[in-house]
Design an enzyme around this catalytic site. Structure first.
Site, short mmCIF file in Angstrom:
data_model
loop_
_atom_site.label_atom_id
_atom_site.label_comp_id
_atom_site.label_asym_id
_atom_site.label_seq_id
_atom_site.Cartn_x
_atom_site.Cartn_y
_atom_site.Cartn_z
N MET A 1 0.84 -1.19 0.00
CA MET A 1 0.00 0.00 0.00
C MET A 1 0.88 1.25 0.00
SD MET A 1 -2.94 -1.33 2.66
CE MET A 1 -4.10 -0.02 2.22
N SER A 2 0.90 1.95 -1.11
CA SER A 2 1.77 3.12 -1.28
C SER A 2 1.21 4.36 -0.61
CB SER A 2 1.98 3.40 -2.77
OG SER A 2 0.76 3.84 -3.35
N GLY A 3 -0.07 4.36 -0.33
CA GLY A 3 -0.74 5.55 0.16
C GLY A 3 -1.59 6.21 -0.90
N GLY B 1 -1.28 -2.29 -6.71
CA GLY B 1 -2.24 -1.52 -7.49
C GLY B 1 -1.80 -1.29 -8.92
N CYS C 1 10.27 9.16 -7.69
CA CYS C 1 9.85 9.40 -6.32
C CYS C 1 10.95 9.99 -5.45
CB CYS C 1 9.31 8.11 -5.70
SG CYS C 1 10.55 6.83 -5.37
N VAL D 1 -4.56 5.85 -4.27
CA VAL D 1 -5.87 5.26 -4.46
C VAL D 1 -5.80 3.86 -5.05
CG1 VAL D 1 -6.16 6.40 -6.71
CG2 VAL D 1 -8.18 5.66 -5.42
N ASP D 2 -4.87 3.62 -5.98
CA ASP D 2 -4.83 2.33 -6.67
C ASP D 2 -4.51 1.19 -5.70
OD1 ASP D 2 -5.37 3.52 -9.14
OD2 ASP D 2 -3.26 3.94 -9.49
N SER D 3 -3.46 1.35 -4.91
CA SER D 3 -3.08 0.27 -4.01
C SER D 3 -4.12 0.07 -2.91
CB SER D 3 -1.71 0.53 -3.41
OG SER D 3 -1.68 1.74 -2.68
N CYS E 1 12.95 -0.67 -9.47
CA CYS E 1 12.32 -0.85 -8.17
C CYS E 1 11.42 -2.08 -8.17
CB CYS E 1 11.53 0.40 -7.80
SG CYS E 1 10.75 0.34 -6.17
#
Length: 369
Positions: free
Chosen positions: A7-9, A125, A198, A11-13, A101
Site C-alpha cells: 500500500m503506497s498511500g 495496485g 519518487c 488510491v490504486d493500491s 524498483c
C-alpha cells in the site's frame, strides 16, 4: 490465500487491497519506507515516499479492516535503485528507476520476505492482467485501461514472481477505481497520481544528479559539439544532465545553419562530449540489449505480426523481430523505426497483449540518412 498488500498511500493500491480482502483472502497491508530521510524525497501530492503517504496507507487499511505494518527497505532501495540510477547516468545511460524498483524491491525483496513469512502472494495496485496460459504458465497481459497500462515497468518479472502476484485492478478503468474508492469510504479517492521519480524531490533530475554526483569523474564539464562537423557549440557541467533525444536546455551559442532545433544524439561520458544534430539523426533501425528477463519460457526468436517492442514507459509499440543469442544477448530489428532511444532504457517485448520479457538496451543502430 494469505495475501500481502503493498500500500503506497495512493488510491490504486488501497482499492487493490480492498478488492483482495473482499475476494476472501487473508490480507495484511504493508507500506514500504523507502527513504532514509522521508523529508528528502517527495512532499505533498507529488509522489510515493512521504510520511503523508504512510499515514494515508494506514488510514486506508483501517477502513478496509486489515492489519497494517511499515517495512523499512530504505537501505536496500538506496543501494539497488538510487545508486543504480546515479551510476547509470554517470555512465551516459538513461535508466528507468521504477522498473528497477519493481525488479529488485517490490517483487524481489518484498516478495521474498512475504513468502518466508508464509504469505502466498503480493497484491499491488499496478494496472496489468494475469492469466493462465494453455501451457499452465502465468501470463502477464496489458491492462484493460490502455492509458494506465503498467505492463512495461512490470516486464522484468519472471514466472516465479508472476505466480505469486496479484493485480486486482488490471480489468478496470482508472475513473472507475476512483468511484469505487469513494464508495468504500477511502479518503484517498481524489488523491492525485504520483509522477516523475519518487526520490527526486522537485522533479529536477538534472539538478538532483548535479548535486549528488558533484565533481565525480569523468562527468564534470565538457563540450557540446555538432555531430556532423565536430564544431564546438557550447559547454556543459556534466553529461548526467543530458539524455538522447533531449531538445530543451542545451544552451547552444551557435544556431543551426538551417535554423532548425538540435537534439542530443550521443553522450560520451569518458570524454565528456555531448553530440547534437537534427531530429532525423535520432531514427533507430535496430538495437542490442543484455540482461534479459523472461516472463515464461525463454524464446530463441520472436517474430510475426503481433510481435512488438515498447521502448518507453508511455511510448508507442514498434513492430519488431527479436533474436536471443546465448541466452543473455538480444538483438531487435525494428520493422518500424524508433526515435531518440538511449542505452540504459528497457526494451519490453510483447506478443499481442502478452508480455514476453524485457532487456536493457546497450547500443542502437541509427538509420543511415
Amino acid at each position: 490465500m494469505k495475501v500481502l498488500a503493498a500500500m503506497s498511500g495512493g488510491v490504486d493500491s488501497a482499492v487493490a487491497a480492498a478488492r483482495a480482502a473482499e475476494a476472501g483472502h487473508d490480507v495484511t497491508g504493508i507500506h514500504l519506507a523507502l527513504s532514509r530521510n522521508p523529508a528528502s524525497y517527495r512532499s505533498g501530492a507529488r509522489g510515493c515516499c512521504t510520511i503523508e503517504d504512510a499515514n494515508d496507507a494506514r488510514r486506508a487499511a483501517d477502513v478496509i479492516g486489515i492489519p497494517f505494518y511499515v517495512w523499512d527497505l530504505s537501505e536496500r532501495f538506496h543501494a539497488d535503485v538510487v545508486e543504480d540510477f546515479m551510476d547509470e547516468y554517470a555512465a551516459g545511460r538513461t535508466p528507468n528507476p521504477c522498473l528497477r524498483c519493481n525488479e529488485r524491491i517490490k517483487f524481489a525483496a518484498v516478495l521474498d520476505r512475504a513468502l518466508a513469512l508464509g504469505f502466498d502472494a503480493v497484491a499491488t495496485g499496478h494496472y496489468a492482467q494475469l492469466r493462465t496460459g494453455t501451457d499452465g504458465l502465468v501470463e502477464m497481459h496489458r491492462a484493460a485501461d490502455a492509458g494506465k497500462d503498467q505492463s512495461y515497468v512490470l516486464g522484468v518479472l519472471d514466472q516465479q514472481q508472476l505466480a505469486h502476484s496479484l493485480f486486482p485492478l488490471g480489468d478496470t478503468p482508472k475513473p472507475a477505481v476512483r468511484v469505487e474508492a469513494e464508495r468504500r469510504g477511502l479518503l484517498v479517492a481524489d488523491k492525485p497520481d504520483s509522477h516523475d521519480i519518487c526520490f527526486v524531490a522537485d522533479g529536477d533530475n538534472a539538478g538532483w544528479l548535479r548535486e549528488k554526483l558533484g565533481d565525480r569523474a569523468p562527468n564534470h564539464g565538457g563540450a557540446i559539439v555538432d555531430d556532423a562537423t565536430g564544431e564546438e557549440l557550447g559547454r556543459h557541467d556534466g553529461t548526467f544532465g543530458f539524455t538522447i533525444g533531449q531538445r530543451k536546455g542545451l544552451r547552444l551559442g551557435v544556431p543551426a545553419p538551417d535554423g532548425r532545433p538540435r537534439f542530443v544524439l550521443d553522450i560520451e561520458p569518458v570524454e565528456g562530449t555531448v553530440r547534437v544534430g537534427p531530429r532525423e539523426r535520432l531514427a533507430v533501425s535496430a538495437l542490442e540489449a543484455d540482461r534479459p528477463r523472461w516472463c515464461g519460457t525463454v524464446p530463441r526468436v520472436l517474430e510475426g505480426p503481433e510481435v512488438t517492442v515498447q521502448l518507453r514507459a508511455h511510448g508507442a509499440e514498434h513492430r519488431a523481430r527479436v533474436e536471443v543469442h546465448d541466452g543473455d544477448r538480444v538483438r531487435v530489428e525494428l520493422l518500424e523505426h524508433a526515435s531518440g532511444i538511449a542505452p540504459g532504457q528497457a526494451a519490453v517485448f510483447y506478443d499481442g497483449t502478452r508480455v514476453v520479457g524485457s532487456a536493457t538496451i546497450t547500443a542502437t543502430t541509427r538509420v543511415v540518412a
